[in-house]
Design a protein around this motif. Structure first.
Motif, PDB file in Angstrom:
ATOM      1  N   ARG A  86       0.913  -1.436   0.343  1.00  0.00           N
ATOM      2  CA  ARG A  86      -0.160  -0.219  -0.277  1.00  0.00           C
ATOM      3  C   ARG A  86       0.954   1.458  -0.322  1.00  0.00           C
ATOM      4  O   ARG A  86       1.768   1.340   0.647  1.00  0.00           O
ATOM      5  CB  ARG A  86      -0.450  -0.042   1.073  1.00  0.00           C
ATOM      6  N   ASP A  87       0.009   2.328  -0.204  1.00  0.00           N
ATOM      7  CA  ASP A  87       1.085   3.718  -0.248  1.00  0.00           C
ATOM      8  C   ASP A  87       1.326   4.212   1.183  1.00  0.00           C
ATOM      9  O   ASP A  87       0.505   3.625   2.102  1.00  0.00           O
ATOM     10  CB  ASP A  87       0.466   4.654  -1.386  1.00  0.00           C
ATOM     11  N   PRO A  88       2.473   4.763   0.812  1.00  0.00           N
ATOM     12  CA  PRO A  88       3.201   5.246   2.286  1.00  0.00           C
ATOM     13  C   PRO A  88       2.031   5.340   3.252  1.00  0.00           C
ATOM     14  O   PRO A  88       2.085   5.539   4.504  1.00  0.00           O
ATOM     15  CB  PRO A  88       4.083   5.694   2.271  1.00  0.00           C
ATOM     16  N   ALA A  89       2.101   6.753   2.803  1.00  0.00           N
ATOM     17  CA  ALA A  89       0.467   7.348   3.397  1.00  0.00           C
ATOM     18  C   ALA A  89      -0.414   6.926   4.046  1.00  0.00           C
ATOM     19  O   ALA A  89      -1.212   7.157   4.484  1.00  0.00           O
ATOM     20  CB  ALA A  89       0.221   8.387   1.875  1.00  0.00           C
ATOM     21  N   LEU A  90      -1.111   5.977   3.065  1.00  0.00           N
ATOM     22  CA  LEU A  90      -2.259   5.135   3.678  1.00  0.00           C
ATOM     23  C   LEU A  90      -1.456   4.140   4.789  1.00  0.00           C
ATOM     24  O   LEU A  90      -2.539   4.512   5.778  1.00  0.00           O
ATOM     25  CB  LEU A  90      -2.599   4.445   2.609  1.00  0.00           C
ATOM     26  N   GLN A  91      -0.838   3.453   4.878  1.00  0.00           N
ATOM     27  CA  GLN A  91       0.037   3.012   5.836  1.00  0.00           C
ATOM     28  C   GLN A  91       0.095   3.648   7.132  1.00  0.00           C
ATOM     29  O   GLN A  91      -0.706   3.396   8.164  1.00  0.00           O
ATOM     30  CB  GLN A  91       1.453   2.382   5.489  1.00  0.00           C
ATOM     31  N   THR A  92       0.231   4.670   7.123  1.00  0.00           N
ATOM     32  CA  THR A  92      -0.459   5.361   8.486  1.00  0.00           C
ATOM     33  C   THR A  92      -0.587   6.161   8.587  1.00  0.00           C
ATOM     34  O   THR A  92      -1.524   5.558   9.779  1.00  0.00           O
ATOM     35  CB  THR A  92       1.349   7.369   7.326  1.00  0.00           C
ATOM     36  N   LYS A  93      -1.885   6.653   7.410  1.00  0.00           N
ATOM     37  CA  LYS A  93      -3.438   7.087   8.231  1.00  0.00           C
ATOM     38  C   LYS A  93      -4.391   5.890   8.743  1.00  0.00           C
ATOM     39  O   LYS A  93      -4.427   5.768   9.436  1.00  0.00           O
ATOM     40  CB  LYS A  93      -4.322   7.010   7.070  1.00  0.00           C
ATOM     41  N   LEU A  94      -3.621   4.325   8.106  1.00  0.00           N
ATOM     42  CA  LEU A  94      -4.199   2.620   8.706  1.00  0.00           C
ATOM     43  C   LEU A  94      -3.663   2.987   9.596  1.00  0.00           C
ATOM     44  O   LEU A  94      -4.795   2.338  10.808  1.00  0.00           O
ATOM     45  CB  LEU A  94      -3.928   1.906   7.447  1.00  0.00           C
ATOM     46  N   GLY A  95      -2.781   2.932   9.935  1.00  0.00           N
ATOM     47  CA  GLY A  95      -2.017   3.006  11.392  1.00  0.00           C
ATOM     48  C   GLY A  95      -2.739   3.641  12.658  1.00  0.00           C
ATOM     49  O   GLY A  95      -2.715   3.633  13.378  1.00  0.00           O
ATOM     50  N   GLU A  96      -2.903   4.924  12.158  1.00  0.00           N
ATOM     51  CA  GLU A  96      -3.448   6.124  12.848  1.00  0.00           C
ATOM     52  C   GLU A  96      -4.648   5.861  13.169  1.00  0.00           C
ATOM     53  O   GLU A  96      -5.410   5.978  14.574  1.00  0.00           O
ATOM     54  CB  GLU A  96      -3.686   7.307  12.711  1.00  0.00           C
ATOM     55  N   GLU A  97      -5.096   5.656  12.757  1.00  0.00           N
ATOM     56  CA  GLU A  97      -6.789   5.271  13.310  1.00  0.00           C
ATOM     57  C   GLU A  97      -7.124   3.675  13.503  1.00  0.00           C
ATOM     58  O   GLU A  97      -7.287   3.623  15.048  1.00  0.00           O
ATOM     59  CB  GLU A  97      -7.160   5.015  12.059  1.00  0.00           C
ATOM     60  N   MET A  98      -6.050   2.828  13.426  1.00  0.00           N
ATOM     61  CA  MET A  98      -6.078   1.430  14.147  1.00  0.00           C
ATOM     62  C   MET A  98      -5.554   2.465  15.690  1.00  0.00           C
ATOM     63  O   MET A  98      -6.271   1.861  16.673  1.00  0.00           O
ATOM     64  CB  MET A  98      -4.941   0.168  13.810  1.00  0.00           C
ATOM     65  N   ALA A  99      -4.764   3.219  15.933  1.00  0.00           N
ATOM     66  CA  ALA A  99      -4.631   3.554  17.306  1.00  0.00           C
ATOM     67  C   ALA A  99      -5.789   4.226  17.676  1.00  0.00           C
ATOM     68  O   ALA A  99      -5.536   4.109  19.127  1.00  0.00           O
ATOM     69  CB  ALA A  99      -3.393   4.279  17.103  1.00  0.00           C
ATOM     70  N   ARG A 100      -6.068   4.918  17.181  1.00  0.00           N
ATOM     71  CA  ARG A 100      -7.649   5.416  17.747  1.00  0.00           C
ATOM     72  C   ARG A 100      -8.901   4.628  18.145  1.00  0.00           C
ATOM     73  O   ARG A 100      -9.006   4.909  19.537  1.00  0.00           O
ATOM     74  CB  ARG A 100      -7.965   6.634  16.514  1.00  0.00           C
ATOM     75  N   LEU A 101      -8.815   3.703  17.857  1.00  0.00           N
ATOM     76  CA  LEU A 101      -9.801   2.762  17.912  1.00  0.00           C
ATOM     77  C   LEU A 101      -9.548   1.505  18.695  1.00  0.00           C
ATOM     78  O   LEU A 101     -10.318   1.093  19.540  1.00  0.00           O
ATOM     79  CB  LEU A 101     -10.040   2.448  16.544  1.00  0.00           C
TER      80      LEU A 101
END
Length: 316
Positions: A86-101
């Motif tokens: 996946r695109d690195p920016a999307l990897q970061t976005k998904l990681g941040e959302e998982m942390a939030r959830l």
């Protein structure tokens, strides 16, 4: 449509509320308490990890919405084999959302970790270099999506070489990879598979032996219960024998490779056994839901969640 109403209409209209599901805290939306057929947020005993696409009919195609849906259903982990692509920016976005959830990221597959074209059993430097470069890239991916685990499959047999030489070649390559991963706080979990007899890594005891030889906390076993049921059976004893080297579990019933309760494996007993062992040792494994669904559409997604509620309902 508001998301809480979307989830309600997805499952409530089907009339398939999960009776027997345990409720932890608030329901999916705060004003649902008086509604008849809503899905409660399940308080699962184990960290089951769905994949993207598993609830696409209910949550839609957006990956963030799918993560939110997983959290609403009570899942506290997820895995994404294709995360590294996946695109690195999307990897970061998904990681941040998982942390939030409050969702823990499980494994992703280490790209070109070893396959039929660059098997580590061959001992060729060009194949080893591909693997080691994959390890370096995996460390960067793991940082972005907040995981400590990546799946490695060493590849196929090299039939021209004696089995002991092949095993030595695999161990040598994995030792070098483990050094790279350890520096990045990442662990590879080696997965024995049943997909084809050409695969070098086939059984849990073989994988245990290799992990012991690599002798690194960054090299452990991915015990996929579906594959091990096919290749060796005797699931609970093999888990016990390999316990000290297991770093991750994956799930799938056999035959069919669908959700628990659809095949021959008594997942309630298997889950209870692992739960008791990990609790006694203060461990916590992730259980990747690497399987399909026995039914299609939204009804199949409801059936999948119900299967996990049932299999997780063991007494302790």
């Amino acid at each position: 449509m508001q998301r809480r109403n979307f989830v309600k209409s997805t499952f409530g209209a089907a009339g398939l509320g999960l009776t027997g599901a345990s409720v932890s805290g608030a329901s999916i939306a705060e004003n649902w308490h008086s509604q008849p057929n809503f899905l409660a947020k399940n308080n699962f005993k184990l960290k089951y990890a769905p994949h993207f696409g598993m609830f696409e009919n209910s949550a839609g195609k957006d990956l963030i919405d799918q993560l939110k849906f997983m959290a609403d259903m009570g899942f506290t982990a997820m895995e994404d084999n294709g995360m590294m692509g996946r695109d690195p920016a999307l990897q970061t976005k998904l990681g941040e959302e998982m942390a939030r959830l409050g969702i823990t990221m499980g494994v992703f597959v280490l790209d070109k970790g070893g396959n039929g074209q660059n098997t580590l059993a061959a001992g060729k430097q060009e194949y080893i270099d591909i693997f080691l470069n994959g390890c370096k890239k995996a460390v960067e991916t793991a940082k972005r999506c907040n995981t400590k685990l990546t799946t490695v499959v060493p590849g196929d047999f090299e039939r021209k070489l004696p089995i002991g030489i092949q095993t030595g070649n695999v161990i040598d390559a994995l030792r070098r990879g483990a050094d790279i991963l350890a520096a990045g706080n990442l662990t590879m979990v080696l997965e024995p598979l049943s997909d084809t007899p050409n695969l070098f890594l086939r059984t849990s005891d073989q994988t245990y032996e290799i992990c012991r030889a690599v002798n690194s906390p960054s090299c452990k076993i991915l015990f996929d219960i579906y594959h091990m049921q096919k290749n060796e059976g005797h699931i609970i004893p093999h888990i016990d024998w390999c316990w000290s080297e297991i770093g991750y579990f994956q799930i799938g019933d056999n035959p069919g490779r669908n959700e628990p309760t659809t095949g021959e494996i008594n997942y309630k007993n298997v889950f209870k056994h692992i739960y008791q062992k990990q609790k006694a040792e203060n461990k916590e494994f992730i259980f990747g839901m690497e399987h399909g669904k026995s039914q299609q559409g939204k009804e199949g997604e409801v059936a999948l969640i119900k299967a996990y509620v049932e299999s997780d309902s063991f007494t302790v």
